[in-house]
Design a protein around this motif. Structure first.
Motif, mmCIF file in Angstrom:
data_model
loop_
_atom_site.group_PDB
_atom_site.id
_atom_site.type_symbol
_atom_site.label_atom_id
_atom_site.label_comp_id
_atom_site.label_asym_id
_atom_site.label_seq_id
_atom_site.Cartn_x
_atom_site.Cartn_y
_atom_site.Cartn_z
ATOM 1 N N ARG A 1 0.810 -1.232 0.000
ATOM 2 C CA ARG A 1 0.000 0.000 0.000
ATOM 3 C C ARG A 1 0.836 1.271 0.000
ATOM 4 O O ARG A 1 0.312 2.368 -0.104
ATOM 5 C CB ARG A 1 -0.946 0.027 1.197
ATOM 6 C CG ARG A 1 -2.070 -0.991 1.071
ATOM 7 C CD ARG A 1 -3.142 -0.839 2.134
ATOM 8 N NE ARG A 1 -3.997 -2.021 2.124
ATOM 9 C CZ ARG A 1 -3.738 -3.152 2.765
ATOM 10 N NH1 ARG A 1 -2.647 -3.263 3.510
ATOM 11 N NH2 ARG A 1 -4.560 -4.177 2.682
ATOM 12 N N ASP B 1 3.850 4.029 -1.288
ATOM 13 C CA ASP B 1 4.186 4.595 -2.591
ATOM 14 C C ASP B 1 5.669 4.480 -2.930
ATOM 15 O O ASP B 1 6.324 5.473 -3.249
ATOM 16 C CB ASP B 1 3.777 6.083 -2.622
ATOM 17 C CG ASP B 1 2.262 6.237 -2.595
ATOM 18 O OD1 ASP B 1 1.551 5.250 -2.856
ATOM 19 O OD2 ASP B 1 1.803 7.354 -2.315
ATOM 20 N N CYS C 1 -1.035 -5.738 -8.502
ATOM 21 C CA CYS C 1 -0.807 -4.310 -8.792
ATOM 22 C C CYS C 1 -1.254 -3.923 -10.199
ATOM 23 O O CYS C 1 -0.468 -3.382 -10.976
ATOM 24 C CB CYS C 1 0.675 -3.979 -8.635
ATOM 25 S SG CYS C 1 1.330 -4.215 -6.993
ATOM 26 N N ASP D 1 -1.506 0.096 -10.140
ATOM 27 C CA ASP D 1 -0.559 0.761 -9.242
ATOM 28 C C ASP D 1 0.534 1.469 -10.042
ATOM 29 O O ASP D 1 1.368 0.823 -10.682
ATOM 30 C CB ASP D 1 0.043 -0.287 -8.294
ATOM 31 C CG ASP D 1 0.845 0.339 -7.168
ATOM 32 O OD1 ASP D 1 1.443 1.418 -7.381
ATOM 33 O OD2 ASP D 1 0.867 -0.252 -6.079
#
Lengths: 171, 171
Positions: A104, A106, A123, A126
Motif C-alpha cells: 500500500r 508509494d 498491482c 498501481d
C-alpha cells in the motif's frame, strides 16, 4: 536518501524466495542491502529463556543484544511504521532497502506473479509498479517482465535504476 | 542524555535475575526502560526458516521485521559498540538504560555478589561502582549494599539518583 524497492505479490507466490535471490546477487555485486519484512500480526523473535528474551519479558520496552559482529534490537511499537519511518529511524550504511510487502505504500514495486497459482495480479492499477517477476498470462504493457529464475537480469534493472546514480558499491 | 546503569558481576552470579527484577519494578513505577546485553561471541536470534531469518541468511547486512506492536532488527557489526554508541544509534524514547555486563566501561555500576559462590568481588577498584546487590562477607565501605530480594529498595536508589532530575515517568 537510501532507495527503497518493495517485492509484492499475493500470499505464497514466492516473495521471500525472490527477495533472497536479489539480496544474494546484489551482495555479490558489492552492494550493502537492508531488508524489511512487514508482519501484520505479532511476531516472535529470539529464543525463550535466553537473557535478551528475559530482558524483554521483564518489561523492557526496548532490548538490545550486542556482540563484536552482530547487534539485535527488539522494541515495542505503538503504531505500524512506514518504510520511510523505518529508514529514518533504524537504517544506516546500506546502498538499498528491499522490502517484502508494503504493497500500500508509494515506493517502487516489483510484483511476483506465477501463472500456476491461477490468481489475479495484485498491482494492476498501481503507478508505482516498475516490473513483474514471473510469468503472467497477460504480459504487462508498461513495465518490464523478468524471469524468476534469472535474478541477475532483474538486478541489472535494479542496479541501473537505483544504484548507479553517483555512487560506487560500498564494499 | 539517557542515563545508563550497568549490572555487573562474575558469571552466573545472577545478573539477569536482578536485571529482570529492576526492570519489572521500574516499569511498575511508570518508567520506560531499555536493556542492553553484551555478548562476547556470536549469538543467534530469530528462528531458522522464518522469512526475516531467510533475509539475513541471504546476505542482508541489516534486516528489520516490523509489525504494529513490535519491531526487530538484526544487523552486522564490524566492531563491538560501546554503550554510548548503542544509545546514540539505537535507543530512543526511554527514561533509563540498564545494561547487563560492560564492566570495563565508565558507566555507573551495580555489582551482584553472592557469598555462597565463594569468589572474589569484581569491582573492588572501580570508581564507577555505585552499589552492591547481595551479601558480601566484607561489606562495602563506600557504596550502599542492597538485598537481592528487595529490588524496591535498589530501585528507590536508582530512581533518586538517575530518574528524578527534572522529569516525570514517561508512561
Amino acid at each position: 536518501m537510501i532507495p527503497i524497492v518493495s517485492i509484492v505479490g499475493k500470499s505464497d507466490v514466492g516473495k521471500t524466495t525472490l527477495l533472497e535471490k536479489i539480496v544474494r546477487e546484489l551482495r555479490t555485486r558489492g552492494y550493502r542491502v537492508a531488508t524489511v519484512k512487514h508482519d501484520a500480526h505479532s511476531f516472535e523473535i529470539d529464543h525463550e529463556g535466553k537473557d535478551s528474551w528475559r530482558h524483554k519479558q521483564a518489561g523492557a520496552v526496548l532490548s538490545v543484544i550486542s556482540s563484536p559482529s552482530k547487534l539485535a534490537l527488539v522494541t515495542d511499537m505503538d503504531h505500524d511504521l512506514t518504510l520511510a519511518e523505518i529508514r529514518e529511524e533504524f537504517i544506516r550504511g546500506v546502498d538499498i532497502i528491499i522490502s517484502e510487502g508494503y504493497k500500500r505504500e508509494d515506493h517502487p514495486k516489483i510484483e511476483v506473479y506465477r501463472r500456476e497459482l491461477r490468481r489475479e495480479r495484485l498491482c494492476t492499477e498501481d503507478e508505482h509498479l516498475i516490473a513483474i517477476a514471473g510469468d503472467p498470462s497477460d504480459p504487462p504493457k508498461d513495465v518490464p517482465l523478468f524471469d524468476l529464475d534469472r535474478p541477475g537480469e532483474l538486478c541489472d534493472f535494479i542496479e541501473a535504476r537505483f544504484l548507479r546514480k553517483g555512487h560506487e558499491p560500498s564494499s
